[in-house]
Design a protein around this motif. Structure first.
Motif, mmCIF file in Angstrom:
data_model
loop_
_atom_site.group_PDB
_atom_site.id
_atom_site.type_symbol
_atom_site.label_atom_id
_atom_site.label_comp_id
_atom_site.label_asym_id
_atom_site.label_seq_id
_atom_site.Cartn_x
_atom_site.Cartn_y
_atom_site.Cartn_z
ATOM 1 N N ARG A 182 27.468 -69.216 19.436
ATOM 2 C CA ARG A 182 28.428 -70.120 18.795
ATOM 3 C C ARG A 182 27.939 -71.569 18.838
ATOM 4 O O ARG A 182 28.072 -72.307 17.850
ATOM 5 C CB ARG A 182 29.783 -70.001 19.494
ATOM 6 N N ALA A 221 24.986 -71.952 16.322
ATOM 7 C CA ALA A 221 25.458 -71.972 14.933
ATOM 8 C C ALA A 221 26.161 -73.288 14.603
ATOM 9 O O ALA A 221 25.938 -73.882 13.539
ATOM 10 C CB ALA A 221 26.398 -70.790 14.692
ATOM 11 N N ARG A 265 24.758 -76.309 11.985
ATOM 12 C CA ARG A 265 25.566 -76.853 10.889
ATOM 13 C C ARG A 265 25.725 -78.365 11.013
ATOM 14 O O ARG A 265 25.456 -79.111 10.065
ATOM 15 C CB ARG A 265 26.958 -76.200 10.871
ATOM 16 N N ARG A 289 25.090 -72.652 6.266
ATOM 17 C CA ARG A 289 25.412 -71.301 6.756
ATOM 18 C C ARG A 289 24.244 -70.793 7.601
ATOM 19 O O ARG A 289 23.341 -70.114 7.097
ATOM 20 C CB ARG A 289 25.693 -70.347 5.591
ATOM 21 N N PRO A 290 24.231 -71.113 8.870
ATOM 22 C CA PRO A 290 23.101 -70.735 9.724
ATOM 23 C C PRO A 290 22.956 -69.218 9.857
ATOM 24 O O PRO A 290 23.949 -68.482 9.909
ATOM 25 C CB PRO A 290 23.457 -71.357 11.084
ATOM 26 N N ARG A 291 21.713 -68.779 9.919
ATOM 27 C CA ARG A 291 21.392 -67.363 10.119
ATOM 28 C C ARG A 291 20.736 -67.207 11.492
ATOM 29 O O ARG A 291 19.718 -67.847 11.761
ATOM 30 C CB ARG A 291 20.443 -66.862 9.032
ATOM 31 N N LEU A 292 21.326 -66.370 12.334
ATOM 32 C CA LEU A 292 20.794 -66.130 13.666
ATOM 33 C C LEU A 292 20.186 -64.739 13.743
ATOM 34 O O LEU A 292 20.668 -63.800 13.111
ATOM 35 C CB LEU A 292 21.899 -66.253 14.720
ATOM 36 N N ILE A 345 29.795 -65.760 11.589
ATOM 37 C CA ILE A 345 28.406 -66.195 11.736
ATOM 38 C C ILE A 345 27.484 -65.087 11.246
ATOM 39 O O ILE A 345 27.686 -63.908 11.581
ATOM 40 C CB ILE A 345 28.093 -66.542 13.203
ATOM 41 N N VAL A 376 24.507 -62.911 11.547
ATOM 42 C CA VAL A 376 23.686 -62.516 12.690
ATOM 43 C C VAL A 376 22.992 -61.189 12.407
ATOM 44 O O VAL A 376 23.609 -60.268 11.856
ATOM 45 C CB VAL A 376 24.533 -62.343 13.974
ATOM 46 N N TYR A 395 15.697 -65.909 9.136
ATOM 47 C CA TYR A 395 16.677 -66.526 10.034
ATOM 48 C C TYR A 395 16.329 -67.995 10.264
ATOM 49 O O TYR A 395 15.204 -68.434 10.014
ATOM 50 C CB TYR A 395 16.756 -65.770 11.364
#
Length: 341
Positions: A196, A199, A203, A210-213, A248, A250, A268
């Motif tokens: 969390r 992410a 941002r 829109r973060p990619r983990l 999120i 993921v 990612y």
């Protein structure tokens, strides 16, 4: 409040027997061609002047108040003086100067939190030197979290270490603990909390809408359906589900041995690894001289070069300032965005 561009970044002294003083002077000497923003270093001016003189560098050092740093940056390296004098020989670690190392960090953080500085950029420290002097924190990151105090809800801040470069960003979920302690320290809750924070800061500070983990598995082949350990299915999978429930994006748990080639990295924005070396080996292989250590989850921006004190080459004039200069640039970028947000 003073505009961000007028507030200098504040470099800490680091271990004065390591390569930090050399890197700081080299960064200032290369400031124009490298396009560096103004910065000041919290250190002993006389010590830095002696280092510059020993190398024969034309790097004048000037003691300043923080507010004066930007105005003299073009003609001299601004130094916010310590109360403690520093006498250190390159390559000769000694706990007698530990107080100056700690004072530099405390002062830089205090100035940034007061609004006088834009961000903290820490030079490398030697933990064993500080331990000999009674330092009570596992490392830099944990000390910074202690200095940050508590958030508006009265909770201690949860610092997250990210190693960042243009090619790869990695986050070790567990950090400075023995490998044997990782399985018991790794919980669904700590993975979710870390994810969390990553992410949110991707941002808010890095500007990724829109973060990619991607989450690495703990065991070989991410556990191979439980035949190589139960942690991936029992701990990491529930964390992935919880993060997805937060909205999120993921992926994981993924086999760590196939996560870091170029095609995989394109999928990612940050990889969460389960332990220290699982994160640091790939980024130091891919971007050894340019990677930056960023502390997420704190109420101020902190970056650092992604290397240690290098006592073995201190005093030889051969240390490369690339990672420190990358840390300075990234600190300026993140601090400007955090004020604008």
């Amino acid at each position: 409040m003073t505009k961000p561009a007028q507030r200098p970044l504040l470099l800490t002294q680091g271990d004065p027997a390591g390569i930090g003083p050399e890197l700081t002077l080299k960064a200032w000497l290369q400031r124009k061609e490298a396009g560096l923003p103004s910065f000041a270093v919290v250190a002993d001016p006389d010590h830095l002047a002696r280092v510059a003189q020993a190398y024969g560098w034309n790097a004048p050092v000037q003691a300043v108040e923080t507010a004066e740093a930007a105005s003299i940056f073009d003609r001299a390296l601004p130094v916010v003086p310590l109360d403690t004098t520093v006498s250190a020989e390159p390559g000769q670690p000694d706990s007698t100067y530990a107080r100056s190392v700690i004072e530099s960090i405390e002062t830089a953080v205090g100035l940034v939190r007061s609004g006088a500085g834009a961000a903290v950029v820490t030079n490398p420290i030697s933990k064993h030197v500080l331990y000999e002097a009674g330092f009570g924190h596992p490392g830099h990151t944990e000390f910074l979290a202690a200095l940050a105090g508590r958030d508006d809800g009265g909770r201690p801040y949860h610092p997250v270490m990210m190693l960042w470069s243009e090619q790869l960003a990695v986050v070790p979920v567990t950090v400075h603990i023995p490998l044997s302690a990782v399985p018991s320290a790794l919980t669904t809750e700590v993975i979710v909390r870390t994810g969390r924070i990553v992410a949110r800061e991707l941002r808010e500070r890095f500007g990724i809408s829109r973060p990619r983990l991607a989450l690495a598995g703990l065991n070989p082949h991410a556990g191979e359906n439980g035949t190589m350990g139960s942690e991936d299915a029992g701990i990491i999978v529930p964390a992935v589900e919880a993060l997805r429930a937060d909205g999120i994006e993921v992926a994981g748990p993924l086999p760590a041995d196939t996560m870091f080639h170029a095609r995989a990295r394109s999928r990612y924005d940050a990889a969460l690894a389960m332990y220290h070396d699982q994160a640091l080996i790939p980024i130091k292989t891919i971007a050894f001289d340019e990677a930056v250590n960023v502390t997420l989850g704190l109420p101020f921006v902190r970056t650092s070069p992604d290397h240690g004190t290098a006592f073995d080459i201190a005093g030889k004039g051969i240390a490369r300032p690339d990672s420190l200069m990358a840390a300075i640039r990234l600190a300026a970028r993140l601090s400007t965005r955090s004020v604008d947000a």
